[in-house]
Design a protein around this motif. Structure first.
Motif, PDB file in Angstrom:
ATOM      1  N   TYR A 113      31.910 123.624  -0.938  1.00  0.00           N
ATOM      2  CA  TYR A 113      31.089 123.452   0.274  1.00  0.00           C
ATOM      3  C   TYR A 113      29.663 123.058  -0.096  1.00  0.00           C
ATOM      4  N   VAL A 114      29.106 123.720  -1.119  1.00  0.00           N
ATOM      5  CA  VAL A 114      27.744 123.398  -1.560  1.00  0.00           C
ATOM      6  C   VAL A 114      27.689 121.998  -2.159  1.00  0.00           C
ATOM      7  N   ALA A 115      28.661 121.660  -3.001  1.00  0.00           N
ATOM      8  CA  ALA A 115      28.649 120.358  -3.680  1.00  0.00           C
ATOM      9  C   ALA A 115      28.744 119.204  -2.697  1.00  0.00           C
ATOM     10  N   VAL A 116      29.573 119.363  -1.675  1.00  0.00           N
ATOM     11  CA  VAL A 116      29.745 118.280  -0.695  1.00  0.00           C
ATOM     12  C   VAL A 116      28.442 117.990   0.037  1.00  0.00           C
ATOM     13  N   SER A 117      27.598 119.016   0.234  1.00  0.00           N
ATOM     14  CA  SER A 117      26.341 118.787   0.947  1.00  0.00           C
ATOM     15  C   SER A 117      25.450 117.797   0.213  1.00  0.00           C
ATOM     16  N   PHE A 118      25.553 117.747  -1.134  1.00  0.00           N
ATOM     17  CA  PHE A 118      24.750 116.804  -1.913  1.00  0.00           C
ATOM     18  C   PHE A 118      25.291 115.386  -1.828  1.00  0.00           C
ATOM     19  N   LEU A 119      26.529 115.227  -1.376  1.00  0.00           N
ATOM     20  CA  LEU A 119      27.118 113.895  -1.226  1.00  0.00           C
ATOM     21  C   LEU A 119      26.725 113.231   0.091  1.00  0.00           C
ATOM     22  N   ARG A 120      26.127 114.010   1.000  1.00  0.00           N
ATOM     23  CA  ARG A 120      25.682 113.520   2.297  1.00  0.00           C
ATOM     24  C   ARG A 120      26.777 112.752   3.042  1.00  0.00           C
ATOM     25  N   PRO A 121      27.888 113.418   3.389  1.00  0.00           N
ATOM     26  CA  PRO A 121      28.961 112.722   4.118  1.00  0.00           C
ATOM     27  C   PRO A 121      28.493 112.288   5.513  1.00  0.00           C
ATOM     28  N   ARG A 122      29.152 111.272   6.043  1.00  0.00           N
ATOM     29  CA  ARG A 122      28.778 110.765   7.359  1.00  0.00           C
ATOM     30  C   ARG A 122      29.180 111.753   8.455  1.00  0.00           C
ATOM     31  N   PRO A 123      28.428 111.742   9.544  1.00  0.00           N
ATOM     32  CA  PRO A 123      28.776 112.617  10.672  1.00  0.00           C
ATOM     33  C   PRO A 123      30.150 112.259  11.246  1.00  0.00           C
ATOM     34  N   ILE A 124      30.827 113.259  11.806  1.00  0.00           N
ATOM     35  CA  ILE A 124      32.132 113.071  12.441  1.00  0.00           C
ATOM     36  C   ILE A 124      31.957 113.232  13.952  1.00  0.00           C
ATOM     37  N   THR A 125      32.513 112.278  14.698  1.00  0.00           N
ATOM     38  CA  THR A 125      32.416 112.336  16.150  1.00  0.00           C
ATOM     39  C   THR A 125      33.747 112.787  16.741  1.00  0.00           C
ATOM     40  N   ILE A 126      33.697 113.878  17.498  1.00  0.00           N
ATOM     41  CA  ILE A 126      34.878 114.400  18.183  1.00  0.00           C
ATOM     42  C   ILE A 126      34.572 114.396  19.677  1.00  0.00           C
ATOM     43  N   GLY A 127      35.154 113.445  20.380  1.00  0.00           N
ATOM     44  CA  GLY A 127      34.849 113.306  21.803  1.00  0.00           C
ATOM     45  C   GLY A 127      33.397 112.908  21.975  1.00  0.00           C
ATOM     46  N   SER A 128      32.635 113.714  22.697  1.00  0.00           N
ATOM     47  CA  SER A 128      31.211 113.450  22.906  1.00  0.00           C
ATOM     48  C   SER A 128      30.332 114.260  21.962  1.00  0.00           C
ATOM     49  N   THR A 129      30.977 114.980  21.021  1.00  0.00           N
ATOM     50  CA  THR A 129      30.245 115.843  20.101  1.00  0.00           C
ATOM     51  C   THR A 129      30.211 115.242  18.703  1.00  0.00           C
ATOM     52  N   GLN A 130      29.034 115.213  18.111  1.00  0.00           N
ATOM     53  CA  GLN A 130      28.880 114.707  16.748  1.00  0.00           C
ATOM     54  C   GLN A 130      28.627 115.875  15.799  1.00  0.00           C
ATOM     55  N   LEU A 131      29.476 115.995  14.790  1.00  0.00           N
ATOM     56  CA  LEU A 131      29.350 117.060  13.804  1.00  0.00           C
ATOM     57  C   LEU A 131      28.719 116.505  12.541  1.00  0.00           C
TER      58      LEU A 131
END
Length: 313
Positions: free
Chosen positions: A176-194
């Motif tokens: 979980y910590v390592a992935v944060s340094f990779l800066r993944p793109r936001p995920i859109t679910i319906g009208s919500t962006q994660l």
């Protein structure tokens, strides 16, 4: 709506009843005089240390909201965040159904600062996740350092499995910590962006969650006597199990749940000493903050009422 209105009170009440019955079986023969003797045996130094542990825990709780607002990109006065967080947790820990009761307080507070309902919902979710992350991180450490702790709640769980579980938890958190340094793109679910948390947010979570839980567990540890005391790491592990069970049960204040898990988890200690330590915990971590939170709510609502009156034409 009717089902939702009565579901959690029924669940909490049933949990208290069951745990109360089991606790009665564990504590038969224990008198109030025994508990009082254990309370008076706590040294002044340990009372002070338990009080300082409370301050550490509640100071860290303010960090939960600060981290969530950092992730949402919203700026709110630090003092306002601290008071809101304190009031939220002081009420939700005592009332039970923490997501709902705490959500009401946060909505009233942060909506006055311009946050939308969706943003407040996201803030609540991030705070809950930070708590879960801190619990898992410490649980992994405890299982590695004290793998035999599982024997306190029943035999048949090999030490190697306990250690492996601890390492597995820490590996998942490391990912979980390592992935944060990779800066993944936001995920859109319906009208919500994660949006995946930034390294700054994630590293803050790695500190704040554990510090809050260590502070809360410290209250109980310092209130326990040395005789039969298994050490802070074991007490911390039992606290993580009991506090998590109390939150899941939705019992107000975890009544009966905390006591049952601790009495079962500390079989080598005098039950009177364990109950006395938990009374100290309830006093410092639950009752005193609860009384203070009621005062904060009164002042806030009075201020909002006056502001509304002055805004009327």
């Amino acid at each position: 709506m009717t089902l939702k209105k009565y579901l959690w009170p029924v669940v909490g009440g049933a949990t208290i009843a069951v745990c109360g019955w089991l606790l009665y079986k564990e504590l038969r023969g224990l008198s109030l005089d025994d508990v009082w003797d254990s309370l008076t045996a706590i040294s002044p130094t340990h009372w002070v240390l338990a009080g300082l542990s409370t301050l550490v825990a509640y100071a860290a709780l303010a960090g939960y909201d600060r981290i969530a607002l950092m992730h949402l990109g919203r700026s709110v006065n630090l003092w306002f965040i601290t008071v809101t967080s304190f009031t939220t947790y002081a009420l939700s820990h005592n009332i039970g159904a923490s997501v709902i009761s705490g959500g009401v307080v946060r909505y009233r507070a942060y909506s006055s600062k311009g946050l939308s309902g969706r943003e407040i919902g996201g803030l609540i979710a991030i705070c809950s996740f930070t708590f879960a992350l801190g619990t898992l991180l410490l649980a992994g450490v405890v299982l590695i350092l004290k793998p035999h702790i599982t024997d306190r709640f029943g035999e048949g769980f090999p030490l190697s499995v306990s250690s492996a579980t601890g390492y597995g938890i820490l590996v998942l958190i490391g990912i979980y910590v390592a992935v944060s340094f990779l800066r993944p793109r936001p995920i859109t679910i319906g009208s919500t962006q994660l949006t995946y948390p930034s390294p700054k947010v994630v590293l803050s979570q790695m500190v704040i969650g554990p510090v809050e839980l260590i502070g809360a567990a410290g209250i109980i540890y310092f209130a326990l006597p040395e005789a039969g005391n298994p050490g802070f790491i074991v007490v911390l592990g039992i606290f993580l199990a009991s506090f998590s069970a109390a939150l899941i049960s939705h019992a107000p204040g975890g009544l009966g749940v905390l006591e049952l898990v601790f009495v079962m988890g500390l079989p080598d200690m005098d039950p009177a000493d364990v109950i006395a330590a938990l009374l100290v915990f309830r006093l410092f971590y639950l009752l005193i903050p609860f009384a203070m939170a009621l005062g904060v709510i009164f002042v806030f609502e009075r201020t909002q009422f006056r502001a509304g009156r002055s805004a009327e034409p």
